[in-house]
Design an enzyme around this catalytic site. Structure first.
Site, mmCIF file in Angstrom:
data_model
loop_
_atom_site.group_PDB
_atom_site.id
_atom_site.type_symbol
_atom_site.label_atom_id
_atom_site.label_comp_id
_atom_site.label_asym_id
_atom_site.label_seq_id
_atom_site.Cartn_x
_atom_site.Cartn_y
_atom_site.Cartn_z
ATOM 1 N N GLY A 10 0.830 -1.207 0.000
ATOM 2 C CA GLY A 10 0.000 0.000 0.000
ATOM 3 C C GLY A 10 0.860 1.252 0.000
ATOM 4 O O GLY A 10 1.829 1.338 0.743
ATOM 5 N N ARG A 78 1.095 -5.203 -5.288
ATOM 6 C CA ARG A 78 1.200 -6.404 -4.467
ATOM 7 C C ARG A 78 1.318 -7.533 -5.490
ATOM 8 O O ARG A 78 0.374 -7.790 -6.221
ATOM 9 C CB ARG A 78 -0.041 -6.576 -3.594
ATOM 10 C CG ARG A 78 -0.326 -5.371 -2.660
ATOM 11 C CD ARG A 78 -1.387 -5.719 -1.642
ATOM 12 N NE ARG A 78 -2.007 -4.561 -1.014
ATOM 13 C CZ ARG A 78 -1.542 -3.935 0.069
ATOM 14 N NH1 ARG A 78 -0.445 -4.343 0.642
ATOM 15 N NH2 ARG A 78 -2.189 -2.901 0.586
ATOM 16 N N ASP A 109 4.904 -4.727 6.164
ATOM 17 C CA ASP A 109 5.236 -6.116 6.528
ATOM 18 C C ASP A 109 5.327 -7.043 5.313
ATOM 19 O O ASP A 109 6.217 -7.895 5.246
ATOM 20 C CB ASP A 109 4.271 -6.664 7.597
ATOM 21 C CG ASP A 109 2.804 -6.522 7.247
ATOM 22 O OD1 ASP A 109 2.491 -5.949 6.176
ATOM 23 O OD2 ASP A 109 1.967 -6.979 8.041
ATOM 24 N N THR A 132 4.490 2.732 5.483
ATOM 25 C CA THR A 132 3.114 2.227 5.595
ATOM 26 C C THR A 132 2.338 3.132 6.534
ATOM 27 O O THR A 132 2.899 3.580 7.553
ATOM 28 C CB THR A 132 3.066 0.779 6.112
ATOM 29 O OG1 THR A 132 1.706 0.469 6.490
ATOM 30 C CG2 THR A 132 3.950 0.535 7.332
ATOM 31 N N ASP A 134 0.100 2.183 8.444
ATOM 32 C CA ASP A 134 -0.428 1.396 9.575
ATOM 33 C C ASP A 134 0.330 1.555 10.894
ATOM 34 O O ASP A 134 -0.209 1.254 11.950
ATOM 35 C CB ASP A 134 -0.434 -0.093 9.207
ATOM 36 C CG ASP A 134 -1.465 -0.412 8.129
ATOM 37 O OD1 ASP A 134 -2.282 0.477 7.820
ATOM 38 O OD2 ASP A 134 -1.440 -1.527 7.595
ATOM 39 N N ARG A 178 -5.499 -3.123 9.473
ATOM 40 C CA ARG A 178 -5.993 -4.515 9.449
ATOM 41 C C ARG A 178 -5.673 -5.245 10.732
ATOM 42 O O ARG A 178 -6.478 -6.010 11.247
ATOM 43 C CB ARG A 178 -5.322 -5.277 8.300
ATOM 44 C CG ARG A 178 -6.013 -5.139 7.003
ATOM 45 C CD ARG A 178 -5.230 -5.821 5.933
ATOM 46 N NE ARG A 178 -3.914 -5.197 5.743
ATOM 47 C CZ ARG A 178 -3.158 -5.350 4.678
ATOM 48 N NH1 ARG A 178 -3.572 -6.116 3.718
ATOM 49 N NH2 ARG A 178 -1.986 -4.769 4.568
ATOM 50 N N LYS A 221 -24.225 15.760 23.518
ATOM 51 C CA LYS A 221 -25.139 15.803 22.377
ATOM 52 C C LYS A 221 -24.650 14.940 21.232
ATOM 53 O O LYS A 221 -25.429 14.407 20.453
ATOM 54 C CB LYS A 221 -25.263 17.241 21.885
ATOM 55 C CG LYS A 221 -26.058 18.148 22.788
ATOM 56 C CD LYS A 221 -26.598 19.311 21.955
ATOM 57 C CE LYS A 221 -27.404 20.278 22.775
ATOM 58 N NZ LYS A 221 -26.546 21.175 23.575
HETATM 59 O O1 F6P Z 1 -1.244 -1.638 4.737
HETATM 60 C C1 F6P Z 1 -1.813 -0.446 4.356
HETATM 61 C C2 F6P Z 1 -3.306 -0.595 4.145
HETATM 62 O O2 F6P Z 1 -3.827 0.675 3.789
HETATM 63 C C3 F6P Z 1 -4.090 -1.180 5.316
HETATM 64 O O3 F6P Z 1 -4.372 -0.251 6.325
HETATM 65 C C4 F6P Z 1 -5.318 -1.675 4.607
HETATM 66 O O4 F6P Z 1 -5.922 -2.736 5.334
HETATM 67 C C5 F6P Z 1 -4.775 -2.187 3.295
HETATM 68 O O5 F6P Z 1 -3.558 -1.483 3.070
HETATM 69 C C6 F6P Z 1 -5.676 -1.999 2.097
HETATM 70 O O6 F6P Z 1 -5.044 -2.548 0.990
HETATM 71 P P1 F6P Z 1 -5.529 -2.332 -0.521
HETATM 72 O O7 F6P Z 1 -5.064 -0.984 -0.954
HETATM 73 O O8 F6P Z 1 -4.854 -3.421 -1.276
HETATM 74 O O9 F6P Z 1 -7.019 -2.420 -0.518
#
Ligand code: F6P
Length: 329
Positions: A10, A78, A109, A132, A134, A178, A221
């Site tokens: 990503g 990927r 990762d 990343t 994340d 995730r 509220k």
């Molecule tokens: O690892 C980065 C990330 O944005 C995660 O937070 C998310 O779960 C995943 O990639 C989404 O991947 P994709 O862009 O392949 O849908």
């Protein structure tokens, strides 16, 4: 020496700043840099970035004016082919043929898992940079892109709070992550959300409804709940259904921020982190090191074995959950 640099998995804001740092630090040290496009798949396809003269090498000008740009000029992917032994062997042969002696993979990762596997077939040097949103890697306090992603999420939640307050509503806002709840927890704390639901801790729906009733009695509220996509109670929609079924006292709406968190111009913090780590990776290569990731811990650049960066997920500071709770009374 010829150093290859690529982005994988990503995309994350700051990947360009990191690429720029790798290119310029390497060129300043008299080395050559090959920019590999589209991550591991681009390596398998021998898809290299070309300079103004059409050579498959990166010049200092190839990375001009990209420090502020989101995404990655090298592209990312990927790759299913690279996940196989045959793919990794093919990649190793391509690296040898192009005389690439060292690699700087920028990613998370999955990227580092790939780098570890590649090293079984290739004896070049590998120093990774954590790119990343994340913030789930060990060996660095923050990953490149995390600060920007949180900033983007907080800006969105601030806007939702206006509507929540006007309509006396509850919003469940789903953020990325995730396996870990860093984005959710930091966003919740910075946006003043009442609650964050993260994969690291159990989500007690009945307990949440009791708390929401209590907050309503106290005159609240509006409510904002930040939900990690990886929370075991499900994302925002699934959790909302559960809360409604359990008697939630607020009318509610759900919002999934999704990939909007991955784009945009990196914050200064991400640009600086990316620059420091990209340069650190090149320095480590010139020092003859390999199998490591450049990170920053307590303000100092550091190197951690690639295996250790992915062996566990970066721990969420427990204190943050307590603060979110305490600040929501
Ligand atoms: O690892 C980065 C990330 O944005 C995660 O937070 C998310 O779960 C995943 O990639 C989404 O991947 P994709 O862009 O392949 O849908």
């Amino acid at each position: 020496m010829r150093i290859g640099v690529f982005c994988s998995g990503g995309d994350a804001p700051g990947m360009n700043a990191c690429t720029r740092a790798v290119v310029r630090a390497a060129l300043a040290a008299g080395q050559e840099v090959v920019g590999i496009r589209r991550g591991y798949q681009g390596l398998l396809d021998e898809d290299f970035h070309r300079d103004a003269d059409g050579r498959p090498l990166m010049s200092a000008r190839c990375v001009s004016n990209i420090i502020q740009r989101g995404g990655t000029i090298l592209g990312s992917s990927r790759s299913d082919e690279f996940r196989t032994d045959a793919g990794q062997q093919k990649a190793a042969a391509i690296l040898k043929r192009h005389e690439i002696a060292a690699l700087v993979p920028i990613g998370g990762d999955g990227t580092f898992t790939g780098a570890i596997k590649l090293r079984r077939f290739w004896d070049g040097q590998v120093i990774g940079c954590p790119g990343t949103i994340d913030n789930d890697l060990c060996g660095t306090d923050y990953t490149i892109g995390f600060a920007t992603a949180v900033n983007t999420a907080v800006e969105a939640v601030d806007k939702l709070r206006d509507t929540a307050e006007s309509h006396e509503r509850m919003f469940l806002v789903e953020v990325m992550g995730r396996h870990n709840g860093c984005i959710a927890m930091y966003t919740a704390l910075a946006a003043g959300a009442e609650c964050a639901c993260v994969p690291e801790t159990p989500t007690d729906v009945a307990g949440m409804v009791d708390r929401l009733r209590e907050l309503k009695k106290r005159g609240k509220k509006s409510i904002v709940i930040i939900v990690s996509e990886g929370d075991e109670a499900g994302g925002a929609i699934a959790l909302n259904d559960k809360l409604v079924a359990a008697g939630c006292p607020f009318s509610s709406r759900t919002v999934t921020l999704g990939h909007v968190q991955r784009g945009g111009s990196p914050t200064p913090a991400d640009r600086i982190l990316a620059t420091r780590l990209g340069e650190c990776a090149v320095r480590a290569i010139l020092d003859g090191k390999t199998g490591l990731m450049a990170g920053e811990i307590q303000g100092r650049t550091t190197l951690t074995k690639l295996e250790e960066t992915i062996a566990a997920h970066h721990a969420l500071p427990v204190d943050l959950a307590r603060l979110v709770d305490l600040m929501s009374i």
